[in-house]
Design a protein around this motif. Structure first.
Motif, PDB file in Angstrom:
ATOM      1  N   GLN A 120      -7.012 -10.531 -17.104  1.00  0.00           N
ATOM      2  CA  GLN A 120      -6.187 -10.248 -15.932  1.00  0.00           C
ATOM      3  C   GLN A 120      -7.029  -9.927 -14.711  1.00  0.00           C
ATOM      4  O   GLN A 120      -8.066  -9.272 -14.797  1.00  0.00           O
ATOM      5  CB  GLN A 120      -5.254  -9.073 -16.236  1.00  0.00           C
ATOM      6  CG  GLN A 120      -4.332  -8.672 -15.094  1.00  0.00           C
ATOM      7  CD  GLN A 120      -3.542  -7.422 -15.423  1.00  0.00           C
ATOM      8  OE1 GLN A 120      -3.635  -6.882 -16.523  1.00  0.00           O
ATOM      9  NE2 GLN A 120      -2.754  -6.948 -14.459  1.00  0.00           N
ATOM     10  N   THR A 121      -6.600 -10.399 -13.557  1.00  0.00           N
ATOM     11  CA  THR A 121      -7.250 -10.072 -12.289  1.00  0.00           C
ATOM     12  C   THR A 121      -6.267  -9.344 -11.381  1.00  0.00           C
ATOM     13  O   THR A 121      -5.047  -9.470 -11.527  1.00  0.00           O
ATOM     14  CB  THR A 121      -7.776 -11.327 -11.580  1.00  0.00           C
ATOM     15  OG1 THR A 121      -6.679 -12.207 -11.295  1.00  0.00           O
ATOM     16  CG2 THR A 121      -8.804 -12.048 -12.431  1.00  0.00           C
ATOM     17  N   VAL A 122      -6.815  -8.575 -10.451  1.00  0.00           N
ATOM     18  CA  VAL A 122      -6.024  -7.797  -9.498  1.00  0.00           C
ATOM     19  C   VAL A 122      -6.501  -8.140  -8.098  1.00  0.00           C
ATOM     20  O   VAL A 122      -7.689  -7.972  -7.787  1.00  0.00           O
ATOM     21  CB  VAL A 122      -6.175  -6.285  -9.755  1.00  0.00           C
ATOM     22  CG1 VAL A 122      -5.368  -5.480  -8.727  1.00  0.00           C
ATOM     23  CG2 VAL A 122      -5.752  -5.926 -11.172  1.00  0.00           C
ATOM     24  N   PRO A 123      -5.623  -8.618  -7.210  1.00  0.00           N
ATOM     25  CA  PRO A 123      -6.047  -8.905  -5.836  1.00  0.00           C
ATOM     26  C   PRO A 123      -6.296  -7.611  -5.070  1.00  0.00           C
ATOM     27  O   PRO A 123      -5.720  -6.561  -5.377  1.00  0.00           O
ATOM     28  CB  PRO A 123      -4.852  -9.673  -5.256  1.00  0.00           C
ATOM     29  CG  PRO A 123      -3.675  -9.200  -6.059  1.00  0.00           C
ATOM     30  CD  PRO A 123      -4.189  -8.933  -7.435  1.00  0.00           C
ATOM     31  N   LEU A 124      -7.156  -7.706  -4.100  1.00  0.00           N
ATOM     32  CA  LEU A 124      -7.463  -6.557  -3.253  1.00  0.00           C
ATOM     33  C   LEU A 124      -7.025  -6.838  -1.816  1.00  0.00           C
ATOM     34  O   LEU A 124      -7.094  -7.990  -1.363  1.00  0.00           O
ATOM     35  CB  LEU A 124      -8.966  -6.264  -3.268  1.00  0.00           C
ATOM     36  CG  LEU A 124      -9.536  -5.651  -4.546  1.00  0.00           C
ATOM     37  CD1 LEU A 124     -11.058  -5.639  -4.499  1.00  0.00           C
ATOM     38  CD2 LEU A 124      -8.999  -4.243  -4.770  1.00  0.00           C
ATOM     39  N   PRO A 125      -6.611  -5.805  -1.083  1.00  0.00           N
ATOM     40  CA  PRO A 125      -6.305  -6.010   0.339  1.00  0.00           C
ATOM     41  C   PRO A 125      -7.576  -6.329   1.109  1.00  0.00           C
ATOM     42  O   PRO A 125      -8.693  -6.024   0.665  1.00  0.00           O
ATOM     43  CB  PRO A 125      -5.709  -4.671   0.765  1.00  0.00           C
ATOM     44  CG  PRO A 125      -6.262  -3.677  -0.206  1.00  0.00           C
ATOM     45  CD  PRO A 125      -6.401  -4.409  -1.504  1.00  0.00           C
ATOM     46  N   LYS A 227     -11.850  -9.694  -5.575  1.00  0.00           N
ATOM     47  CA  LYS A 227     -10.751  -9.290  -6.455  1.00  0.00           C
ATOM     48  C   LYS A 227     -11.347  -8.563  -7.647  1.00  0.00           C
ATOM     49  O   LYS A 227     -12.566  -8.568  -7.859  1.00  0.00           O
ATOM     50  CB  LYS A 227      -9.918 -10.489  -6.894  1.00  0.00           C
ATOM     51  CG  LYS A 227     -10.664 -11.500  -7.737  1.00  0.00           C
ATOM     52  CD  LYS A 227      -9.739 -12.579  -8.321  1.00  0.00           C
ATOM     53  CE  LYS A 227      -9.063 -13.394  -7.263  1.00  0.00           C
ATOM     54  NZ  LYS A 227      -8.297 -14.552  -7.853  1.00  0.00           N
ATOM     55  N   LEU A 228     -10.487  -7.943  -8.434  1.00  0.00           N
ATOM     56  CA  LEU A 228     -10.914  -7.173  -9.588  1.00  0.00           C
ATOM     57  C   LEU A 228     -10.532  -7.869 -10.881  1.00  0.00           C
ATOM     58  O   LEU A 228      -9.463  -8.478 -10.973  1.00  0.00           O
ATOM     59  CB  LEU A 228     -10.273  -5.779  -9.567  1.00  0.00           C
ATOM     60  CG  LEU A 228     -10.561  -4.895  -8.359  1.00  0.00           C
ATOM     61  CD1 LEU A 228      -9.725  -3.612  -8.440  1.00  0.00           C
ATOM     62  CD2 LEU A 228     -12.043  -4.564  -8.266  1.00  0.00           C
ATOM     63  N   SER A 229     -11.389  -7.767 -11.876  1.00  0.00           N
ATOM     64  CA  SER A 229     -11.071  -8.165 -13.247  1.00  0.00           C
ATOM     65  C   SER A 229     -10.861  -6.896 -14.061  1.00  0.00           C
ATOM     66  O   SER A 229     -11.664  -5.960 -13.986  1.00  0.00           O
ATOM     67  CB  SER A 229     -12.212  -8.971 -13.872  1.00  0.00           C
ATOM     68  OG  SER A 229     -12.423 -10.181 -13.183  1.00  0.00           O
ATOM     69  N   VAL A 230      -9.795  -6.844 -14.830  1.00  0.00           N
ATOM     70  CA  VAL A 230      -9.494  -5.665 -15.635  1.00  0.00           C
ATOM     71  C   VAL A 230     -10.422  -5.627 -16.851  1.00  0.00           C
ATOM     72  O   VAL A 230     -10.458  -6.572 -17.645  1.00  0.00           O
ATOM     73  CB  VAL A 230      -8.024  -5.662 -16.098  1.00  0.00           C
ATOM     74  CG1 VAL A 230      -7.750  -4.452 -16.985  1.00  0.00           C
ATOM     75  CG2 VAL A 230      -7.092  -5.678 -14.891  1.00  0.00           C
ATOM     76  N   VAL A 231     -11.169  -4.532 -16.987  1.00  0.00           N
ATOM     77  CA  VAL A 231     -12.038  -4.320 -18.145  1.00  0.00           C
ATOM     78  C   VAL A 231     -11.380  -3.355 -19.129  1.00  0.00           C
ATOM     79  O   VAL A 231     -11.353  -3.589 -20.329  1.00  0.00           O
ATOM     80  CB  VAL A 231     -13.412  -3.785 -17.705  1.00  0.00           C
ATOM     81  CG1 VAL A 231     -14.309  -3.515 -18.925  1.00  0.00           C
ATOM     82  CG2 VAL A 231     -14.093  -4.767 -16.756  1.00  0.00           C
ATOM     83  N   GLN A 232     -10.844  -2.247 -18.615  1.00  0.00           N
ATOM     84  CA  GLN A 232     -10.074  -1.285 -19.395  1.00  0.00           C
ATOM     85  C   GLN A 232      -8.822  -0.963 -18.588  1.00  0.00           C
ATOM     86  O   GLN A 232      -8.920  -0.587 -17.418  1.00  0.00           O
ATOM     87  CB  GLN A 232     -10.871   0.014 -19.652  1.00  0.00           C
ATOM     88  CG  GLN A 232     -12.225  -0.168 -20.310  1.00  0.00           C
ATOM     89  CD  GLN A 232     -12.128  -0.404 -21.805  1.00  0.00           C
ATOM     90  OE1 GLN A 232     -11.046  -0.330 -22.383  1.00  0.00           O
ATOM     91  NE2 GLN A 232     -13.247  -0.709 -22.438  1.00  0.00           N
ATOM     92  N   ASP A 233      -7.645  -1.086 -19.199  1.00  0.00           N
ATOM     93  CA  ASP A 233      -6.415  -0.921 -18.431  1.00  0.00           C
ATOM     94  C   ASP A 233      -5.948   0.527 -18.324  1.00  0.00           C
ATOM     95  O   ASP A 233      -4.834   0.797 -17.877  1.00  0.00           O
ATOM     96  CB  ASP A 233      -5.286  -1.789 -19.006  1.00  0.00           C
ATOM     97  CG  ASP A 233      -5.000  -1.474 -20.470  1.00  0.00           C
ATOM     98  OD1 ASP A 233      -5.526  -0.468 -20.998  1.00  0.00           O
ATOM     99  OD2 ASP A 233      -4.237  -2.243 -21.088  1.00  0.00           O
TER     100      ASP A 233
END
Length: 365
Positions: A120-125, A227-233
């Protein structure tokens, strides 16, 4: 042994490694026994074994008189130095042609410059560069300090996004366009801090504790995509201080970043162990940049090199044969160079002792 030798067993053979001169010798039992004796104070003789050992140069090193660390640090310090061989002159010709030829010889073996973890990836502002532009460099330099008294207050995701982008982002593009415009093969990309060979071997892993708009957890920051990649949720803030060697004031940070060095990128271009120094210098430049950016944001920051490697590396899911966490920086709201516990302990020690009546034993009734 002498201060610049160690022994290795390779394929059943004993190897004497002279790490100061980057030379290795296979040694049999009689020579090894005699080497130990000579290193223990025995006087050399005219025997063939003694002459062989002396001619190898392994007995020439002298014990350092003022080295304050253990032998491991000595191996790193001495083993990563570059020396001339005995009698070798200092070269005065320009090395440009040799360097170009070397780069051309290894170009087709270049490792991937960008790290994209699966999942999973997380977009950043977008980064708020206007906020940084409003602060002069002189102001940021004056405001830069190390804080250890944090208030466990959250920060906005955009503030964190700005710090990540301005410190670790590919602010000049995802490859070396300045090289490409000159007809050269673009290897690597540029950040706001210098990096050996433009390889950007330092990767940021964000530990989110209190960030509005981002769940607590561990993330890898993709520099080239912002952007971020989830390593630990998930992540418990109470674990951070213990991971950092009982520096429990870190539990009150808004976020932290473990800076990971990817050694294999350096191995490709710089096979000499001196490149380990380059990895550390890369990180040092990033630390200063990060702290200046935090200062420009009116956010307090804290750098730390002490942590439990055996716990942190698995937390970040690192391949420890090729990469390792090397440093930590944290940020949040707070004030003061000492943690509140440190300050309290020091205050208690600075209190004057309770006064007791003084009895003059020489006085007579």
């Amino acid at each position: 042994m002498t201060p610049e030798l160690f022994l290795r067993i390779v394929d059943g053979k004993v190897i004497v490694w002279d790490y100061a001169h980057h030379t290795q010798f296979e040694i049999d039992d009689p020579h090894l026994e005699r080497l130990i004796a000579l290193c223990s104070g025995a006087e050399p003789t005219d025997s063939e074994i003694d002459q062989t050992l002396q001619s190898s140069g392994v007995l020439n090193a002298r014990y350092p008189e003022q080295w304050g660390w253990d032998c491991l640090s000595r191996i790193f310090h001495r083993g990563t130095q570059i020396d001339l061989k005995p009698g070798e002159p200092l070269r005065t010709e320009d090395g440009a042609q040799e360097y170009v030829d070397y780069c051309a010889a290894i170009a087709d073996k270049a490792p991937p410059m960008h790290l994209e973890l699966p999942g999973q990836t997380v977009p950043l502002p977008d980064a708020d560069m206007a906020r940084l532009s409003a602060t002069t460099l002189a102001d940021a330099l004056r405001a830069r300090n190390t804080c250890r008294a944090f208030d466990a207050e959250p920060l906005e995701l955009r503030q964190v996004s700005t710090a990540l982008w301005a410190t670790f982002g590919a602010v000049h593009g995802d490859k070396r366009y300045d090289m490409e415009t000159q007809g050269l093969l673009p290897i690597g990309y540029r950040r706001t801090s210098p990096s050996g060979g433009s390889l950007q071997t330092s990767e940021p892993y964000l530990v989110a504790l209190r960030i509005r708009g981002l769940a607590p957890g561990v993330y890898h920051y993709r520099s080239h995509q912002h952007k971020l990649s989830v390593v630990q949720d998930s992540f418990d803030p109470a674990l951070l201080g213990p991971l950092l060697g009982q520096q429990n004031f870190a539990n009150d940070l808004a976020y932290g970043i473990f800076i990971v060095s990817r050694f294999h990128k350096l191995w490709w271009k710089y096979p000499h162990s001196r490149a380990y120094r380059v990895a550390l210098l890369d990180i040092g430049c990033l630390i200063q940049t990060f702290q200046l950016i935090c200062a420009a944001q009116n956010v307090q920051s804290w750098p730390a090199g002490h942590f439990i490697d055996a716990e942190v590396n698995p937390l970040l899911r690192l391949d420890t044969e090729r990469e390792s966490a090397m440093f930590f920086v944290g940020a949040g709201r707070g004030s003061g160079p000492l943690s509140r516990n440190q300050f309290s302990i020091l205050q208690s020690r600075m209190q004057p002792p309770t006064s007791e009546p003084v009895h003059d034993l020489t006085a007579r009734p």
